[in-house]
Write a protein that holds these residues in place. Structure first.
Motif, PDB file in Angstrom:
ATOM      1  N   UNK A  45      27.313  28.256 -13.843  1.00 12.15           N
ATOM      2  CA  UNK A  45      28.230  27.312 -13.199  1.00 12.15           C
ATOM      3  C   UNK A  45      29.675  27.787 -13.304  1.00 12.15           C
ATOM      4  N   UNK A  46      30.019  28.427 -14.409  1.00 10.09           N
ATOM      5  CA  UNK A  46      31.373  28.953 -14.560  1.00 10.09           C
ATOM      6  C   UNK A  46      31.641  30.057 -13.542  1.00 10.09           C
ATOM      7  N   UNK A  47      30.602  30.822 -13.216  1.00 11.32           N
ATOM      8  CA  UNK A  47      30.748  31.927 -12.260  1.00 11.32           C
ATOM      9  C   UNK A  47      30.838  31.415 -10.824  1.00 11.32           C
ATOM     10  N   UNK A  48      29.935  30.493 -10.469  1.00 14.22           N
ATOM     11  CA  UNK A  48      29.868  30.030  -9.083  1.00 14.22           C
ATOM     12  C   UNK A  48      30.786  28.844  -8.802  1.00 14.22           C
ATOM     13  N   UNK A  49      31.017  27.994  -9.813  1.00 16.00           N
ATOM     14  CA  UNK A  49      31.888  26.820  -9.624  1.00 16.00           C
ATOM     15  C   UNK A  49      32.887  26.801 -10.780  1.00 16.00           C
ATOM     16  N   UNK A  50      33.922  27.650 -10.723  1.00 13.99           N
ATOM     17  CA  UNK A  50      34.866  27.760 -11.846  1.00 13.99           C
ATOM     18  C   UNK A  50      35.531  26.447 -12.224  1.00 13.99           C
ATOM     19  N   UNK A  51      35.823  25.608 -11.229  1.00 11.96           N
ATOM     20  CA  UNK A  51      36.445  24.316 -11.507  1.00 11.96           C
ATOM     21  C   UNK A  51      35.415  23.208 -11.329  1.00 11.96           C
ATOM     22  N   UNK A  52      35.176  22.484 -12.380  1.00  7.78           N
ATOM     23  CA  UNK A  52      34.143  21.446 -12.373  1.00  7.78           C
ATOM     24  C   UNK A  52      34.396  20.400 -11.300  1.00  7.78           C
ATOM     25  N   UNK A  53      33.346  20.100 -10.533  1.00  5.14           N
ATOM     26  CA  UNK A  53      33.398  19.026  -9.545  1.00  5.14           C
ATOM     27  C   UNK A  53      32.371  17.967  -9.926  1.00  5.14           C
ATOM     28  N   UNK A 131      39.034  14.354 -14.640  1.00  2.00           N
ATOM     29  CA  UNK A 131      38.981  13.656 -13.351  1.00  2.00           C
ATOM     30  C   UNK A 131      37.600  13.076 -13.059  1.00  2.00           C
ATOM     31  N   UNK A 132      36.614  13.448 -13.830  1.00  8.40           N
ATOM     32  CA  UNK A 132      35.267  12.914 -13.618  1.00  8.40           C
ATOM     33  C   UNK A 132      35.238  11.423 -13.936  1.00  8.40           C
ATOM     34  N   UNK A 133      34.342  10.668 -13.293  1.00  5.98           N
ATOM     35  CA  UNK A 133      34.219   9.231 -13.604  1.00  5.98           C
ATOM     36  C   UNK A 133      33.908   9.018 -15.085  1.00  5.98           C
ATOM     37  N   UNK A 134      34.394   7.927 -15.625  1.00  6.73           N
ATOM     38  CA  UNK A 134      34.203   7.662 -17.044  1.00  6.73           C
ATOM     39  C   UNK A 134      32.725   7.563 -17.412  1.00  6.73           C
ATOM     40  N   UNK A 135      31.928   6.989 -16.517  1.00  2.96           N
ATOM     41  CA  UNK A 135      30.499   6.864 -16.820  1.00  2.96           C
ATOM     42  C   UNK A 135      29.833   8.231 -16.947  1.00  2.96           C
TER      43      UNK A 135
END
Length: 232
Positions: A45-53, A131-135
């Motif tokens: 995930x770090x390689x393909x999606x460096x910034x967490x969504x 920025x992710x939802x608290x839940x």
């Protein structure tokens, strides 16, 4: 004969040294999952999606839980061992909760002190995580407490000892992998993870109560990541 079998299957529950026996493919598969599944998933995930969504976080969590479920299937169906073989069900529930709080307090003091001394700010990916939802953050915290303890303490330590490694290497290998698995947060995060892992490992070796470890680990992460948001 029964005593010898127990000593071989649950070496940390006995004062007798572990006796190397033929290791099943199921155990090797379990060790591969416990030691490397989370590292591999994080790296992909770090390689393909460096910034967490939001979507990537959900998918990553799902894959980690699937890995944990696969490990449980290996324990019960592949190795034909009870969950007590990884430290679950070894203590009364109220004792697990009590020790979980004690683990959390000790860990929080150590982790908080190191975070202050190193100026740790949760690493470069913290902004996206915040920025992710608290839940979802709460779910991630819960998963960290359960799965990381299942992998790096309960299963890895017990099975490395079972296959014939000495006490030192059975403890050191999972601890090093657990610590280095936090590399995305920088050197400070690795150091903090090592300190927390050392405390959690010490409690596990002492009490052999994986539920207490899960509770303590989860509480520390909850206080650090969720509680501030509830009062902000």
């Amino acid at each position: 004969m029964e005593t010898n079998n127990l000593a071989a299957q649950f070496p940390f529950a006995s004062n007798q040294p572990s006796v190397p026996t033929k290791v099943s493919r199921a155990t090797w598969a379990g060790l591969a999952i416990a030691l490397f599944a989370m590292v591999a998933i994080r790296q992909v995930f770090l390689f393909f999606v460096p910034e967490t969504t939001f979507a990537s976080a959900l998918l990553k969590e799902a894959l980690i839980w699937v890995s944990a479920l696969a490990l449980i299937v290996i324990i019960r169906r592949g190795e034909h061992l009870p969950m007590r073989s990884i430290g679950l069900g070894t203590a009364r529930w109220w004792k697990s909760i009590l020790w979980g709080f004690i683990i959390a307090i000790v860990s929080a003091v150590a982790v908080g002190g190191l975070a202050y001394l190193t100026g740790y700010g949760h690493g470069p990916g913290s902004a996206a995580f915040e920025k992710l939802p608290l839940w979802l953050i709460t779910a991630i915290v819960f998963r960290a407490g359960v799965v990381e303890e299942l992998f790096y303490r309960g299963y890895a330590i017990e099975r490395l000892r079972m296959i014939g490694l000495g006490r030192f290497w059975s403890v050191a290998i999972p601890l090093v992998i657990f610590s280095l698995g936090h590399w995305s947060g920088g050197a400070a995060n690795i150091l903090i993870a090592f300190a927390a892992g050392l405390i959690l490992t010490g409690f596990y070796l002492w009490r052999r109560d994986l539920a207490a470890n899960m509770i303590g680990h989860g509480l520390v992460d909850f206080v650090a990541n969720v509680l501030p948001k509830l009062f902000s």
